[in-house]
Design an enzyme around this catalytic site. Structure first.
Site, PDB file in Angstrom:
ATOM      1  N   LYS A 238       0.825  -1.222   0.000  1.00  0.00           N
ATOM      2  CA  LYS A 238       0.000   0.000   0.000  1.00  0.00           C
ATOM      3  C   LYS A 238       0.854   1.265   0.000  1.00  0.00           C
ATOM      4  O   LYS A 238       2.030   1.252   0.370  1.00  0.00           O
ATOM      5  CB  LYS A 238      -1.000  -0.039   1.155  1.00  0.00           C
ATOM      6  CG  LYS A 238      -2.159  -0.996   0.803  1.00  0.00           C
ATOM      7  CD  LYS A 238      -3.273  -1.006   1.785  1.00  0.00           C
ATOM      8  CE  LYS A 238      -4.385  -1.948   1.273  1.00  0.00           C
ATOM      9  NZ  LYS A 238      -5.349  -2.301   2.294  1.00  0.00           N
TER      10      LYS A 238
ATOM     11  N   ARG B  68      -3.441 -10.156   4.793  1.00  0.00           N
ATOM     12  CA  ARG B  68      -3.872 -10.234   3.388  1.00  0.00           C
ATOM     13  C   ARG B  68      -2.746  -9.674   2.525  1.00  0.00           C
ATOM     14  O   ARG B  68      -2.405  -8.499   2.660  1.00  0.00           O
ATOM     15  CB  ARG B  68      -5.162  -9.417   3.221  1.00  0.00           C
ATOM     16  CG  ARG B  68      -5.717  -9.384   1.814  1.00  0.00           C
ATOM     17  CD  ARG B  68      -6.973  -8.523   1.752  1.00  0.00           C
ATOM     18  NE  ARG B  68      -7.545  -8.521   0.419  1.00  0.00           N
ATOM     19  CZ  ARG B  68      -7.150  -7.718  -0.562  1.00  0.00           C
ATOM     20  NH1 ARG B  68      -6.192  -6.829  -0.349  1.00  0.00           N
ATOM     21  NH2 ARG B  68      -7.719  -7.782  -1.745  1.00  0.00           N
TER      22      ARG B  68
HETATM   23  N1  HH2 Z   1      -7.438  -3.918   0.824  1.00  0.00           N
HETATM   24  C1  HH2 Z   1      -7.786  -3.931  -0.480  1.00  0.00           C
HETATM   25  C2  HH2 Z   1      -8.860  -4.695  -0.932  1.00  0.00           C
HETATM   26  N2  HH2 Z   1      -9.556  -5.476  -0.075  1.00  0.00           N
HETATM   27  N3  HH2 Z   1      -9.910  -6.295   2.104  1.00  0.00           N
HETATM   28  C3  HH2 Z   1      -9.587  -6.303   3.390  1.00  0.00           C
HETATM   29  N4  HH2 Z   1     -10.268  -7.082   4.240  1.00  0.00           N
HETATM   30  N5  HH2 Z   1      -8.555  -5.542   3.889  1.00  0.00           N
HETATM   31  C4  HH2 Z   1      -7.822  -4.736   3.077  1.00  0.00           C
HETATM   32  O1  HH2 Z   1      -6.906  -4.043   3.588  1.00  0.00           O
HETATM   33  C5  HH2 Z   1      -8.148  -4.699   1.694  1.00  0.00           C
HETATM   34  C6  HH2 Z   1      -9.221  -5.502   1.230  1.00  0.00           C
HETATM   35  C7  HH2 Z   1      -7.003  -3.116  -1.448  1.00  0.00           C
HETATM   36  O2  HH2 Z   1      -5.948  -3.867  -1.994  1.00  0.00           O
HETATM   37  P1  HH2 Z   1      -5.973  -4.629  -3.401  1.00  0.00           P
HETATM   38  O3  HH2 Z   1      -7.051  -5.659  -3.450  1.00  0.00           O
HETATM   39  O4  HH2 Z   1      -4.606  -5.142  -3.619  1.00  0.00           O
HETATM   40  O5  HH2 Z   1      -6.226  -3.500  -4.468  1.00  0.00           O
HETATM   41  P2  HH2 Z   1      -7.520  -3.024  -5.242  1.00  0.00           P
HETATM   42  O6  HH2 Z   1      -8.546  -2.614  -4.255  1.00  0.00           O
HETATM   43  O7  HH2 Z   1      -7.008  -1.881  -6.079  1.00  0.00           O
HETATM   44  O8  HH2 Z   1      -8.016  -4.166  -6.088  1.00  0.00           O
END
Ligand code: HH2
Length: 282
Positions: free
Chosen positions: A208, A248
């Site tokens: 992040k 995660r």
């Molecule tokens: N962060 C993201 C998405 N889902 N779910 C939980 N429970 N906790 C988190 O911190 C979290 C999440 C954001 O990360 P990512 O899926 O890598 O990116 P994007 O939202 O751009 O798909």
């Protein structure tokens, strides 16, 4: 209470975004067949859960219609769920419902509002805190005490879910969701306060933006997502040390190694670490 460990270590949730625009792996496996292959890699690396998402939740992300989100995630959930526990990362009730029908057993809900669905379908639920929506959440977020406010909201949602009959409830501070760099740091530094609520805690710091800011070199230029593994590992390890039950992450193999160390030798002292010999000297 949820069993938040496997073989003496905390759980590692591997991220699998079937999207063109996720902030780190967006466009890497945009079609279901590619994503299924990636999912098998995450399983081979030791992921306990694979978190399948079809809509980015990054700041400024564009909302995806239900049909398109279903097209992205359902074949992936169906193909992977015989091999690993699958969670569905969605804020949409029809997507959660269809994904559970396809084999998902955990609803990862960044809106912390889908507990009635989890109760009805008898699956686990992750309540993540966010302030605002992706369109607005990074516009000057403010809190009097970020840890108290996030903790109070999550405890209230978790209680509602348990009352509704959800048997597995995780809480997640939502690193980066309506938080400044300082808010993220404070949430991590005082993670023990969330752990003290008694609900199992999930933390997602992986790659992040705040890690890019804090890890910048002398030129002050933030690190790109691809260069944020050291910060991702450091913060995942720190969260586990504070008592998080799950992290995660994008980088599953490296995080499993860290989780093994925190969960066994370091948590249990000498007994866990000194009985085995190494074959090489260094
Ligand atoms: N962060 C993201 C998405 N889902 N779910 C939980 N429970 N906790 C988190 O911190 C979290 C999440 C954001 O990360 P990512 O899926 O890598 O990116 P994007 O939202 O751009 O798909």
């Amino acid at each position: 209470m949820t069993e938040a460990s496997t073989e003496g270590r905390a759980l590692v949730m591997g991220i699998l975004n079937v999207t063109p625009d996720s902030f780190s792996d967006g466009g890497s496996w945009p079609e279901p067949e590619q994503a299924i292959r990636r999912g098998h890699e995450l399983i081979a690396q030791g992921a306990d859960i694979v978190d399948v998402g079809g809509e980015s939740s990054r700041p400024g992300a564009v909302e995806v219609p239900v049909d398109e989100e279903l097209r992205r995630v359902l074949p992936v959930v169906e193909a992977l769920s015989p091999h690993v526990r699958v969670s569905i990362d969605t804020v949409k009730e029809p997507v959660a419902e269809a994904a559970v029908g396809a084999g998902a057993t955990l609803v990862n809900d960044v809106s912390a509002s889908l507990w009635p669905v989890a109760a009805r379908l008898d699956v686990g639920w992750v309540a993540m805190h966010r302030k605002g929506t992706p369109a607005t959440m990074q516009d000057d977020p403010r809190y009097d005490d970020v840890v108290r406010e996030v903790g109070a909201m999550l405890a209230e949602r978790a209680a509602a879910a348990l009352d509704a009959g959800v048997r597995e409830v995780w809480i997640d501070p939502g690193i980066g969701f309506g938080k400044t760099v300082d808010h993220n740091v404070e949430l991590l530094a005082r993670l023990d306060e969330l752990v003290a609520t008694g609900h199992p805690v999930l933390v997602g710091t992986s790659r992040k933006a705040f890690l890019g800011v804090l890890g910048a070199g002398a030129d002050g230029v933030p690190l790109s997502p691809a260069d944020r593994l050291p910060g991702s590992l450091a913060t995942a390890t720190y969260a586990l040390q504070q008592g998080a039950g799950m992290v995660r992450v994008h980088d599953v193999a490296a995080t499993v190694q860290a989780a093994l160390l925190v969960g066994r030798p370091l948590a249990h002292g000498r007994d866990a670490g000194t009985t085995r010999e190494t074959e090489d000297t260094w």
